[in-house]
Design a protein around this motif. Structure first.
Motif, PDB file in Angstrom:
ATOM      1  N   HIS A  58       0.575  -1.079   0.069  1.00  0.00           N
ATOM      2  CA  HIS A  58       0.160   0.472   0.187  1.00  0.00           C
ATOM      3  C   HIS A  58       0.926   0.831  -0.225  1.00  0.00           C
ATOM      4  O   HIS A  58       0.310   2.190  -0.692  1.00  0.00           O
ATOM      5  N   VAL A  59       1.720   1.155   0.931  1.00  0.00           N
ATOM      6  CA  VAL A  59       2.395   2.257   0.754  1.00  0.00           C
ATOM      7  C   VAL A  59       3.596   2.850  -0.272  1.00  0.00           C
ATOM      8  O   VAL A  59       3.723   4.296  -1.482  1.00  0.00           O
ATOM      9  N   ARG A  60       4.012   2.039  -0.858  1.00  0.00           N
ATOM     10  CA  ARG A  60       4.671   2.089  -2.347  1.00  0.00           C
ATOM     11  C   ARG A  60       3.956   1.610  -3.558  1.00  0.00           C
ATOM     12  O   ARG A  60       4.613   3.288  -4.136  1.00  0.00           O
ATOM     13  N   HIS A  61       2.522   1.993  -3.268  1.00  0.00           N
ATOM     14  CA  HIS A  61       1.506   2.159  -4.213  1.00  0.00           C
ATOM     15  C   HIS A  61       1.367   3.615  -4.093  1.00  0.00           C
ATOM     16  O   HIS A  61       1.045   4.212  -4.963  1.00  0.00           O
ATOM     17  N   THR A  62       0.851   4.193  -3.366  1.00  0.00           N
ATOM     18  CA  THR A  62       1.015   5.855  -2.767  1.00  0.00           C
ATOM     19  C   THR A  62       1.908   6.574  -2.458  1.00  0.00           C
ATOM     20  O   THR A  62       1.057   7.537  -3.201  1.00  0.00           O
ATOM     21  N   LEU A  63       2.855   5.812  -2.608  1.00  0.00           N
ATOM     22  CA  LEU A  63       4.458   6.722  -3.085  1.00  0.00           C
ATOM     23  C   LEU A  63       4.133   7.037  -4.485  1.00  0.00           C
ATOM     24  O   LEU A  63       4.912   8.130  -4.814  1.00  0.00           O
ATOM     25  N   PHE A  76      -4.169  -7.368  -5.845  1.00  0.00           N
ATOM     26  CA  PHE A  76      -4.554  -8.782  -5.185  1.00  0.00           C
ATOM     27  C   PHE A  76      -4.906  -8.007  -3.860  1.00  0.00           C
ATOM     28  O   PHE A  76      -5.329  -9.016  -3.796  1.00  0.00           O
ATOM     29  N   PHE A  77      -3.856  -6.695  -3.304  1.00  0.00           N
ATOM     30  CA  PHE A  77      -4.963  -7.067  -1.779  1.00  0.00           C
ATOM     31  C   PHE A  77      -6.340  -6.727  -1.962  1.00  0.00           C
ATOM     32  O   PHE A  77      -7.099  -7.163  -0.438  1.00  0.00           O
ATOM     33  N   ASP A  78      -6.703  -6.406  -2.540  1.00  0.00           N
ATOM     34  CA  ASP A  78      -8.131  -5.956  -2.776  1.00  0.00           C
ATOM     35  C   ASP A  78      -8.737  -7.275  -2.628  1.00  0.00           C
ATOM     36  O   ASP A  78      -9.964  -7.059  -2.340  1.00  0.00           O
ATOM     37  N   GLU A  79      -8.462  -7.752  -3.896  1.00  0.00           N
ATOM     38  CA  GLU A  79      -8.990  -9.284  -3.877  1.00  0.00           C
ATOM     39  C   GLU A  79      -8.954 -10.259  -2.727  1.00  0.00           C
ATOM     40  O   GLU A  79      -9.334 -10.943  -2.771  1.00  0.00           O
ATOM     41  N   GLN A  80      -8.010 -10.021  -2.387  1.00  0.00           N
ATOM     42  CA  GLN A  80      -7.529 -11.176  -2.167  1.00  0.00           C
ATOM     43  C   GLN A  80      -7.523 -10.652   0.063  1.00  0.00           C
ATOM     44  O   GLN A  80      -7.716 -12.083   0.894  1.00  0.00           O
ATOM     45  N   SER A  81      -7.699  -9.707   1.150  1.00  0.00           N
ATOM     46  CA  SER A  81      -8.214  -9.505   1.863  1.00  0.00           C
ATOM     47  C   SER A  81      -9.227  -9.955   2.827  1.00  0.00           C
ATOM     48  O   SER A  81      -9.713 -10.748   3.705  1.00  0.00           O
ATOM     49  N   PRO A  82     -10.145  -9.836   1.655  1.00  0.00           N
ATOM     50  CA  PRO A  82     -11.812 -10.890   2.394  1.00  0.00           C
ATOM     51  C   PRO A  82     -11.767 -11.924   2.483  1.00  0.00           C
ATOM     52  O   PRO A  82     -11.822 -12.785   3.373  1.00  0.00           O
ATOM     53  N   THR A  83     -10.055 -12.859   1.971  1.00  0.00           N
ATOM     54  CA  THR A  83     -10.082 -14.778   2.160  1.00  0.00           C
ATOM     55  C   THR A  83      -9.053 -14.585   3.171  1.00  0.00           C
ATOM     56  O   THR A  83      -9.714 -15.319   4.351  1.00  0.00           O
ATOM     57  N   PHE A  84      -8.419 -13.527   3.502  1.00  0.00           N
ATOM     58  CA  PHE A  84      -7.460 -13.008   5.123  1.00  0.00           C
ATOM     59  C   PHE A  84      -8.343 -12.757   5.545  1.00  0.00           C
ATOM     60  O   PHE A  84      -8.362 -13.907   7.221  1.00  0.00           O
ATOM     61  N   GLU A  85      -9.597 -11.943   6.003  1.00  0.00           N
ATOM     62  CA  GLU A  85     -10.541 -12.164   6.105  1.00  0.00           C
ATOM     63  C   GLU A  85     -11.728 -12.886   7.478  1.00  0.00           C
ATOM     64  O   GLU A  85     -11.180 -13.209   8.324  1.00  0.00           O
ATOM     65  N   ALA A  86     -11.762 -13.936   6.152  1.00  0.00           N
ATOM     66  CA  ALA A  86     -12.922 -14.885   6.737  1.00  0.00           C
ATOM     67  C   ALA A  86     -11.043 -15.623   7.744  1.00  0.00           C
ATOM     68  O   ALA A  86     -12.698 -16.524   8.404  1.00  0.00           O
ATOM     69  N   LEU A  87     -10.121 -16.178   7.074  1.00  0.00           N
ATOM     70  CA  LEU A  87      -9.270 -16.535   7.867  1.00  0.00           C
ATOM     71  C   LEU A  87      -9.649 -16.368   9.769  1.00  0.00           C
ATOM     72  O   LEU A  87      -9.738 -16.697  10.745  1.00  0.00           O
ATOM     73  N   ASN A  88      -9.458 -15.072   9.652  1.00  0.00           N
ATOM     74  CA  ASN A  88      -9.379 -14.552  11.230  1.00  0.00           C
ATOM     75  C   ASN A  88     -10.378 -14.422  11.667  1.00  0.00           C
ATOM     76  O   ASN A  88     -10.828 -14.300  12.894  1.00  0.00           O
ATOM     77  N   THR A  89     -11.675 -14.474  10.706  1.00  0.00           N
ATOM     78  CA  THR A  89     -13.011 -14.525  11.515  1.00  0.00           C
ATOM     79  C   THR A  89     -13.251 -16.001  11.944  1.00  0.00           C
ATOM     80  O   THR A  89     -13.804 -15.337  13.281  1.00  0.00           O
ATOM     81  N   GLU A  90     -12.748 -16.954  11.162  1.00  0.00           N
ATOM     82  CA  GLU A  90     -13.268 -18.476  11.911  1.00  0.00           C
ATOM     83  C   GLU A  90     -11.609 -17.911  13.314  1.00  0.00           C
ATOM     84  O   GLU A  90     -12.095 -18.732  13.787  1.00  0.00           O
ATOM     85  N   PHE A  91     -10.815 -17.261  13.430  1.00  0.00           N
ATOM     86  CA  PHE A  91      -9.475 -17.746  14.483  1.00  0.00           C
ATOM     87  C   PHE A  91     -10.617 -16.391  15.372  1.00  0.00           C
ATOM     88  O   PHE A  91     -11.085 -17.705  16.834  1.00  0.00           O
ATOM     89  N   ALA A 126     -20.493 -15.581   2.040  1.00  0.00           N
ATOM     90  CA  ALA A 126     -20.943 -15.720   1.251  1.00  0.00           C
ATOM     91  C   ALA A 126     -20.912 -13.295   0.530  1.00  0.00           C
ATOM     92  O   ALA A 126     -21.255 -13.584  -0.256  1.00  0.00           O
ATOM     93  N   ILE A 127     -20.286 -13.097   1.411  1.00  0.00           N
ATOM     94  CA  ILE A 127     -20.362 -11.083   1.238  1.00  0.00           C
ATOM     95  C   ILE A 127     -18.623 -11.483   0.209  1.00  0.00           C
ATOM     96  O   ILE A 127     -18.536 -10.454   0.102  1.00  0.00           O
ATOM     97  N   LEU A 128     -17.739 -12.449   0.119  1.00  0.00           N
ATOM     98  CA  LEU A 128     -16.522 -11.918  -0.037  1.00  0.00           C
ATOM     99  C   LEU A 128     -15.922 -11.430  -1.437  1.00  0.00           C
ATOM    100  O   LEU A 128     -15.227 -10.229  -1.591  1.00  0.00           O
ATOM    101  N   GLU A 129     -17.335 -12.169  -2.252  1.00  0.00           N
ATOM    102  CA  GLU A 129     -16.782 -11.188  -3.885  1.00  0.00           C
ATOM    103  C   GLU A 129     -17.311  -9.702  -3.761  1.00  0.00           C
ATOM    104  O   GLU A 129     -16.689  -8.892  -4.211  1.00  0.00           O
ATOM    105  N   SER A 130     -18.999  -9.360  -2.743  1.00  0.00           N
ATOM    106  CA  SER A 130     -18.596  -8.162  -3.172  1.00  0.00           C
ATOM    107  C   SER A 130     -17.680  -7.048  -2.177  1.00  0.00           C
ATOM    108  O   SER A 130     -18.136  -6.066  -2.224  1.00  0.00           O
ATOM    109  N   LEU A 131     -16.918  -7.664  -0.797  1.00  0.00           N
ATOM    110  CA  LEU A 131     -15.956  -7.013  -0.169  1.00  0.00           C
ATOM    111  C   LEU A 131     -14.601  -6.643  -1.349  1.00  0.00           C
ATOM    112  O   LEU A 131     -14.242  -5.419  -1.360  1.00  0.00           O
ATOM    113  N   GLN A 132     -14.799  -7.110  -2.397  1.00  0.00           N
ATOM    114  CA  GLN A 132     -13.796  -7.348  -3.276  1.00  0.00           C
ATOM    115  C   GLN A 132     -14.164  -6.229  -4.661  1.00  0.00           C
ATOM    116  O   GLN A 132     -13.178  -5.100  -4.306  1.00  0.00           O
ATOM    117  N   GLU A 133     -15.607  -6.146  -4.233  1.00  0.00           N
ATOM    118  CA  GLU A 133     -15.902  -5.174  -5.732  1.00  0.00           C
ATOM    119  C   GLU A 133     -16.098  -4.101  -4.724  1.00  0.00           C
ATOM    120  O   GLU A 133     -14.991  -2.953  -5.468  1.00  0.00           O
TER     121      GLU A 133
END
Length: 564
Positions: A58-63, A76-91, A126-133
């Motif tokens: 993120h930092v290097r992109h905004t620079l 990539f992170f816009d698309e994959q952060s919801p997947t990571f969020e799903a793992l964290n929610t399971e924790f 069920a909301i993973l794709e919506s979060l990516q959008e």
């Protein structure tokens, strides 16, 4: 290790998912606290690695938003952060339903479980794709602004650079520069309103899928607001309207008289004195040298902190082409280091943003050894106490930067704090309307903004500019697009920071000890618990706002601003 040496590597999501699930399985199989704590430590390590790469990307992109490599990583992170969020929610689910919950809560603190309970209300597969959008739409708005090319008097400027001309002593220059800036928004109105309309509808769909009536309650859950609700916020906004708006209007009228104007126009508001706004008296490297002296003298801890930031290249402060607008502070958990991003442009805002973001960074530096990532930062409104209060704790060193204009800066800074509050609550009230009525048209949203604006900022005169008269001014506010409901936080924190300003003038040692203690707590407590820890009154408490702003109003009244 210096920031430039931080190695970026895109996380392997398949491998991360496998390792995370292995630890979740180990959590289920653990039968002792020692085993459970080991699992939590390993999960935290996995999360820290992912977070660090996400922040670094993120930092290097905004620079440089035109860098093609980091643009791909942003996607990539816009698309994959919801997947990571799903793992964290399971924790979190496992934490909350563990037969050892009582012992775990005693070990790790109740705030971890408050956050867990709030977070699981915000995610389902069920909301993973919506979060990516949603992420994609927010990034599109940021990029649109970052790539702005504003033509003005033969030059080309981005949104950060053009603002310098908006505080020019020449009124015609201010007017024309403001018109040039807003022309960018007018030219991109259809695109910006379209992106926002899609964002609102996506968020509403997410909320409905999660069982909410609309996005408002979900938005509060996302912000981990556990000890206040929308009704308390609405009452806070009413108090701002009753007690702050009249003082702000009085300050605007004083400004009009200082500038010898019949009518204060929108392009006059940021030009505060006929002799010119206070500005730092040297270039960026001179400012940083002054900040080094300031933080060395403020405290032993701030000295060590600022040395750490400088030695490791953890600040990028100067505006340049293709750099994202604004300022922020983030962190890299893997390296236990914060990072400050800003766009110096030669105005007093350079000092404000440096002290503000340094407040965030100092808090993370102070709490970086907290045992779990949830406690590195508190919730947003508590975060802003650190930043806004640091702006005031550094007042005794403002002469380093402003020289003979120091008194002018004090008056301007404190006045701006008061004048910000009505705008801050206006943004919040607007967002409540937006998500309560998600099917409103762009025109209806604009009309609602203008109506709210007239309530909180009744002085504002747009000089016949149709786009602004019709309510388009909100479209410049990043938070509305990227982090819904993150704005009332600044107003709550401002009331707390004003309390620190008052305490610091009465007893610096005690005030600083309270502040340093607050920073070390990180996010280990809820907002109101942290306020109490710092020896402050809750902004929601009856009489709090009146008691704080009364002292500030008296201070401002005692200043003969005609001498500036």
């Amino acid at each position: 290790m210096k920031f430039e040496e931080y190695k970026y590597a895109r996380p392997n999501m398949q491998n991360l998912t496998l390792r995370f699930q292995e630890q979740l399985q180990a959590f289920d199989e653990a039968t002792t606290m020692i085993a459970l704590n080991r699992v939590i430590f390993r999960i935290n390590t996995l999360r820290n690695k992912f977070q660090s790469m996400a922040s670094l990307g993120h930092v290097r992109h905004t620079l440089d938003v035109k860098n093609p490599f980091y643009e791909k990583e942003r996607i990539f992170f816009d698309e994959q952060s919801p997947t990571f969020e799903a793992l964290n929610t399971e924790f979190y689910e496992k934490l909350l339903h563990s037969p050892y919950r009582a012992a775990l809560e005693e070990q790790w603190g109740k705030q971890l479980f408050v956050i867990a309970e709030s977070t699981i209300k915000t995610f389902q597969p069920a909301i993973l794709e919506s979060l990516q959008e949603e992420n994609k739409l927010g990034a599109e708005y940021v990029k649109t602004k970052a790539t702005a090319q504003i033509q003005f008097r033969g030059g080309e400027y981005n949104l950060s650079a053009i603002s310098v001309f908006e505080t020019d002593p020449d009124r015609v220059t201010r007017k024309e520069a403001s018109a040039a800036k807003w022309k960018f928004y007018i030219d991109n109105q259809e695109k910006i309103e379209g992106v926002f309309d899609q964002s609102v509808k996506v968020r509403h769909q997410i909320a409905r899928k999660l069982g909410y009536k609309n996005f408002i309650e979900l938005g509060y859950a996302r912000m981990n607001r556990s000890d206040y609700d929308a009704a308390m916020i609405a009452n806070f906004r009413r108090q701002i309207c009753d007690h702050i708006v009249p003082i702000a209007q009085k300050l605007y009228d004083r400004q009009r008289r200082r500038l010898k104007l019949d009518k204060l126009k929108y392009y006059d508001e940021e030009y505060r004195f006929a002799s010119g706004n206070p500005k730092p008296k040297g270039p960026p490297e001179w400012i940083v040298a002054g900040a080094e002296k300031m933080y060395k003298e403020l405290s032993v801890d701030t000295h060590r902190f600022f040395q750490f930031m400088q030695e490791n290249g953890l600040m990028d402060l100067v505006n340049r082409e293709s750099k994202a607008t604004g300022g922020y502070c983030t962190h890299f958990a893997k390296y236990k280091s914060p990072f400050i991003f800003s766009n110096f442009n030669g105005t007093s805002g350079d000092i404000d943003v440096l002290t503000h973001e340094a407040g965030h960074a100092f808090q993370f530096y102070s709490s970086r050894k907290q045992p779990i990532s949830e406690y590195y930062w508190p919730t947003y409104e508590a975060c802003e106490i650190h930043s806004m209060s640091m702006e005031f704790f550094t007042w005794p060193w403002m002469e380093l930067f402003f020289k003979e204009d120091t008194a002018k800066y004090y008056f301007s800074h404190l006045s701006a704090g008061i004048q910000f509050l009505p705008y801050g609550v206006a943004v919040d009230e607007f967002q409540h309307f937006v998500y309560e009525f998600p099917d409103a048209t762009p025109q209806e949203r604009n009309a609602q903004w203008r109506m709210i604006e007239k309530k909180y900022l009744p002085h504002r005169d747009y000089d016949g500019i149709e786009f602004l008269e019709n309510g388009g001014a909100w479209q410049r506010q990043n938070h509305i697009f990227t982090t819904p409901f993150y704005y009332i936080d600044y107003t709550l924190a401002q009331i707390c920071a004003f309390q620190f300003w008052k305490k610091d003038r009465e007893d610096h040692a005690t005030a600083w000890d309270d502040y340093a203690r607050l920073c070390k707590e990180g996010g280990s407590k809820s907002f109101l618990e942290l306020v109490k820890t710092a020896g402050l009154r809750s902004p929601f408490e009856p009489g709090c706002i009146e008691s704080v702003v009364g002292v500030i109003d008296s201070f401002l009244e005692s200043v003969d601003d005609r001498t500036f």
